[in-house]
Write a protein that holds these residues in place. Structure first.
Motif, mmCIF file in Angstrom:
data_model
loop_
_atom_site.group_PDB
_atom_site.id
_atom_site.type_symbol
_atom_site.label_atom_id
_atom_site.label_comp_id
_atom_site.label_asym_id
_atom_site.label_seq_id
_atom_site.Cartn_x
_atom_site.Cartn_y
_atom_site.Cartn_z
ATOM 1 N N ILE A 300 0.826 -1.212 0.000
ATOM 2 C CA ILE A 300 0.000 0.000 0.000
ATOM 3 C C ILE A 300 0.862 1.265 0.000
ATOM 4 O O ILE A 300 0.631 2.179 -0.791
ATOM 5 C CB ILE A 300 -0.936 0.023 1.239
ATOM 6 C CG1 ILE A 300 -1.942 -1.132 1.168
ATOM 7 C CG2 ILE A 300 -1.664 1.348 1.344
ATOM 8 C CD1 ILE A 300 -2.865 -1.217 2.372
ATOM 9 N N VAL A 301 1.853 1.301 0.889
ATOM 10 C CA VAL A 301 2.614 2.540 1.069
ATOM 11 C C VAL A 301 3.328 2.990 -0.216
ATOM 12 O O VAL A 301 3.162 4.142 -0.642
ATOM 13 C CB VAL A 301 3.576 2.428 2.278
ATOM 14 C CG1 VAL A 301 4.409 3.675 2.437
ATOM 15 C CG2 VAL A 301 2.787 2.153 3.557
ATOM 16 N N PRO A 302 4.088 2.096 -0.887
ATOM 17 C CA PRO A 302 4.717 2.564 -2.125
ATOM 18 C C PRO A 302 3.702 2.965 -3.192
ATOM 19 O O PRO A 302 3.956 3.871 -4.001
ATOM 20 C CB PRO A 302 5.551 1.372 -2.598
ATOM 21 C CG PRO A 302 5.167 0.210 -1.762
ATOM 22 C CD PRO A 302 4.497 0.726 -0.535
ATOM 23 N N CYS A 303 2.530 2.325 -3.180
ATOM 24 C CA CYS A 303 1.505 2.657 -4.177
ATOM 25 C C CYS A 303 0.913 4.042 -3.919
ATOM 26 O O CYS A 303 0.737 4.844 -4.842
ATOM 27 C CB CYS A 303 0.423 1.570 -4.137
ATOM 28 S SG CYS A 303 -0.751 1.708 -5.463
ATOM 29 N N VAL A 304 0.627 4.328 -2.654
ATOM 30 C CA VAL A 304 0.079 5.638 -2.300
ATOM 31 C C VAL A 304 1.071 6.738 -2.685
ATOM 32 O O VAL A 304 0.707 7.778 -3.233
ATOM 33 C CB VAL A 304 -0.246 5.678 -0.778
ATOM 34 C CG1 VAL A 304 -0.502 7.090 -0.312
ATOM 35 C CG2 VAL A 304 -1.451 4.781 -0.480
ATOM 36 N N LYS A 305 2.339 6.468 -2.438
ATOM 37 C CA LYS A 305 3.372 7.447 -2.805
ATOM 38 C C LYS A 305 3.386 7.646 -4.322
ATOM 39 O O LYS A 305 3.428 8.761 -4.830
ATOM 40 C CB LYS A 305 4.734 6.933 -2.325
ATOM 41 C CG LYS A 305 5.847 7.914 -2.606
ATOM 42 C CD LYS A 305 7.180 7.379 -2.131
ATOM 43 C CE LYS A 305 8.272 8.393 -2.453
ATOM 44 N NZ LYS A 305 9.608 7.816 -2.275
ATOM 45 N N ASP A 306 3.298 6.534 -5.029
ATOM 46 C CA ASP A 306 3.383 6.546 -6.477
ATOM 47 C C ASP A 306 2.242 7.316 -7.145
ATOM 48 O O ASP A 306 2.420 7.958 -8.169
ATOM 49 C CB ASP A 306 3.390 5.086 -6.957
ATOM 50 C CG ASP A 306 3.576 4.978 -8.443
ATOM 51 O OD1 ASP A 306 4.687 5.270 -8.895
ATOM 52 O OD2 ASP A 306 2.606 4.636 -9.143
ATOM 53 N N ILE A 307 1.038 7.252 -6.560
ATOM 54 C CA ILE A 307 -0.083 7.955 -7.198
ATOM 55 C C ILE A 307 -0.139 9.417 -6.777
ATOM 56 O O ILE A 307 -1.045 10.154 -7.176
ATOM 57 C CB ILE A 307 -1.450 7.264 -6.919
ATOM 58 C CG1 ILE A 307 -1.731 7.174 -5.419
ATOM 59 C CG2 ILE A 307 -1.509 5.898 -7.585
ATOM 60 C CD1 ILE A 307 -3.085 6.573 -5.068
ATOM 61 N N LEU A 309 -0.285 10.844 -3.612
ATOM 62 C CA LEU A 309 -0.916 11.289 -2.354
ATOM 63 C C LEU A 309 0.161 11.235 -1.280
ATOM 64 O O LEU A 309 0.156 10.358 -0.434
ATOM 65 C CB LEU A 309 -2.079 10.358 -1.977
ATOM 66 C CG LEU A 309 -3.265 10.329 -2.918
ATOM 67 C CD1 LEU A 309 -4.340 9.378 -2.396
ATOM 68 C CD2 LEU A 309 -3.868 11.717 -3.099
ATOM 69 N N TRP A 310 1.085 12.152 -1.317
ATOM 70 C CA TRP A 310 2.264 11.984 -0.470
ATOM 71 C C TRP A 310 2.582 13.269 0.291
ATOM 72 O O TRP A 310 3.710 13.758 0.292
ATOM 73 C CB TRP A 310 3.432 11.528 -1.346
ATOM 74 C CG TRP A 310 4.519 10.833 -0.599
ATOM 75 C CD1 TRP A 310 5.835 11.228 -0.525
ATOM 76 C CD2 TRP A 310 4.431 9.649 0.195
ATOM 77 N NE1 TRP A 310 6.541 10.354 0.258
ATOM 78 C CE2 TRP A 310 5.715 9.372 0.703
ATOM 79 C CE3 TRP A 310 3.378 8.783 0.530
ATOM 80 C CZ2 TRP A 310 5.971 8.278 1.539
ATOM 81 C CZ3 TRP A 310 3.638 7.698 1.353
ATOM 82 C CH2 TRP A 310 4.915 7.458 1.842
ATOM 83 N N ARG A 313 1.444 15.246 5.832
ATOM 84 C CA ARG A 313 0.450 14.689 6.750
ATOM 85 C C ARG A 313 0.349 13.169 6.612
ATOM 86 O O ARG A 313 0.322 12.430 7.587
ATOM 87 C CB ARG A 313 -0.908 15.298 6.404
ATOM 88 C CG ARG A 313 -1.869 15.466 7.545
ATOM 89 C CD ARG A 313 -2.893 16.522 7.178
ATOM 90 N NE ARG A 313 -3.484 16.199 5.880
ATOM 91 C CZ ARG A 313 -4.615 15.529 5.720
ATOM 92 N NH1 ARG A 313 -5.272 15.124 6.770
ATOM 93 N NH2 ARG A 313 -5.090 15.280 4.521
ATOM 94 N N LEU A 314 0.314 12.719 5.377
ATOM 95 C CA LEU A 314 0.210 11.280 5.139
ATOM 96 C C LEU A 314 1.493 10.569 5.575
ATOM 97 O O LEU A 314 1.458 9.498 6.188
ATOM 98 C CB LEU A 314 -0.049 11.026 3.646
ATOM 99 C CG LEU A 314 -0.590 9.638 3.361
ATOM 100 C CD1 LEU A 314 -2.024 9.519 3.804
ATOM 101 C CD2 LEU A 314 -0.501 9.332 1.884
ATOM 102 N N GLN A 315 2.611 11.212 5.304
ATOM 103 C CA GLN A 315 3.890 10.610 5.714
ATOM 104 C C GLN A 315 3.979 10.496 7.231
ATOM 105 O O GLN A 315 4.485 9.506 7.760
ATOM 106 C CB GLN A 315 5.055 11.433 5.181
ATOM 107 C CG GLN A 315 5.142 11.383 3.666
ATOM 108 C CD GLN A 315 6.317 12.182 3.123
ATOM 109 O OE1 GLN A 315 7.429 12.096 3.617
ATOM 110 N NE2 GLN A 315 6.063 12.980 2.100
ATOM 111 N N GLU A 316 3.459 11.521 7.908
ATOM 112 C CA GLU A 316 3.459 11.472 9.378
ATOM 113 C C GLU A 316 2.609 10.300 9.886
ATOM 114 O O GLU A 316 2.993 9.603 10.823
ATOM 115 C CB GLU A 316 2.869 12.764 9.961
ATOM 116 C CG GLU A 316 3.908 13.818 10.306
ATOM 117 C CD GLU A 316 3.250 15.172 10.469
ATOM 118 O OE1 GLU A 316 2.163 15.255 11.078
ATOM 119 O OE2 GLU A 316 3.832 16.155 9.946
#
Ligand SMILES: [Fe+2]
Ligand SMILES: [Fe+2]
Length: 371
Positions: A300-307, A309-310, A313-316
């Protein structure tokens, strides 16, 4: 036999209805496909497989040891609760755990089938509709496969977990066309893919290994589809729109990490309320499950970054969950590995069948010679 006879807890007898929101969209542009999307569609068509043929359903499964993994993978292993249990109860713990897990896979696959059918309807462009149509078929085959596995091999099933149901509902009842992608293709598929992966890699039993590896081979395409569609679309969102999607992702991730933990299996094993609480505390503390939960975010995490949404706030939020470093995972490498593992299993089975056929031929020749 009806699946309702296998449910440990009675499931809703009628259908579960989620109201549809938003439009079904037609397009009259039949020519303007994107090459990458059409290549994925072609691959989707080429790689369809039939579970009645590709999977060796003659393999036996011990319903009390479905995956053939050590007891250290059980949340309550080596706790006072575990020591108080007799061997028969421990056997039930193993069986119910596997039945719960594979039941959630099954219901998730039905959810995926319905979400991809929804994408066929709502996505504006034709090449995405084409692709989502092949995915709908993939998900039907997956649901068919898990249903057969539970029915024929485990003999016990659980209704859908209420938190998985809530996530599916918020994904499906949203009228914005990208939300089924985000909820299903990124969050639920990402989670499922990671869970399949852990089990595929630890199981010592050939039948679940085949099923998990073959299903994963298809899922890699599904994740690629979600990434392709959302990366383009999210590049042009307003700040407020992006924030809404990020909130959805953060909330969904917390929900999956903290709530999807199978309390119902313990409630169903005849334990007292205090013992169920004891089991849930053990679930929180278990080293294995801690590792498992963080691995669940590896896709999930690499995918969210890839699209895209990074935001900080999300990284925190991911840092707080202890999974931020998963952003460095290469989805391409993981998916390539998924393909290779499925191919290797095919090759090994093919070699085995070849050897059997050769032995049969030799036997026939020998018989012919002795007559
Ligand atoms: Fe699937
Ligand atoms: Fe899928």
């Amino acid at each position: 036999m009806s699946t309702h006879d296998l449910y440990t807890i009675p499931a809703e007898l009628s259908t579960w209805n989620v109201e549809m929101a938003g439009a079904s969209r037609f397009t009259w542009e039949y020519d303007d496909g994107r090459d990458r999307m059409l290549a994925l569609y072609q691959k989707g068509k080429d790689k369809q497989w039939d579970s009645t043929k590709r999977i060796d359903w003659d393999l036996d499964v011990d319903p009390y040891d479905v995956l053939g993994v050590p007891d250290t993978t059980i949340a309550i292993y080596d706790t006072p609760l575990w020591h108080r249990m007799d061997e028969q109860t421990r056997k039930e713990v193993r069986r119910h755990g596997a039945a719960w897990q594979f039941s959630q896979f099954l219901h998730g696959e039905q959810g995926a089938m319905i979400c991809s059918a929804r994408i066929v309807e709502s996505v504006p462009d034709l090449d995405s509709k084409f692709y989502a149509a092949t995915q709908t078929m993939d998900e039907a085959r997956h649901a068919e496969t898990y249903a057969r596995f539970l029915q024929e091999k485990v003999g016990l099933a659980y209704p859908i977990n209420e938190h998985l149901k809530a996530l599916l509902e918020s994904t499906l009842s949203d009228s914005r066309w990208d939300m089924p992608y985000l909820g299903m293709q990124v969050l639920i598929e990402g989670l499922a893919l990671a869970a399949f992966g852990v089990m595929r890699d630890i199981t010592t039993k050939p039948l679940p290994k085949q099923i998990l590896a073959y299903v994963m081979q298809d899922e890699a395409r599904h994740v690629a589809f979600g990434r392709m569609a959302l990366r383009d679309y999210y590049a042009n969102l307003s700040e407020a729109e992006r924030r809404e999607r990020e909130d959805f992702v953060i909330e969904g991730c917390y929900l999956m990490r903290d709530r999807l933990r199978g309390r119902e299996t313990w409630e169903n094993l005849g334990l007292s309320r205090a013992e169920v609480d004891e089991a849930m505390e053990a679930t929180d503390r278990s080293e294995y499950l801690r590792l498992f939960r963080s691995l669940l975010f590896s896709r999930i995490v690499p995918c969210v970054k890839d699209i895209g949404l990074w935001s900080p706030r999300l990284q925190e939020a991911y840092a707080e969950m202890g999974v931020l470093e998963m952003a460095g995972q290469s989805l391409e490498a993981l998916m390539k590995q998924d393909e290779e593992i499925a191919d290797r299993i095919d090759a090994a089975r093919f070699a085995e069948e070849e050897a059997e056929r050769a032995a049969e031929v030799a036997e026939t020749i020998a018989l012919g010679g002795s007559s």
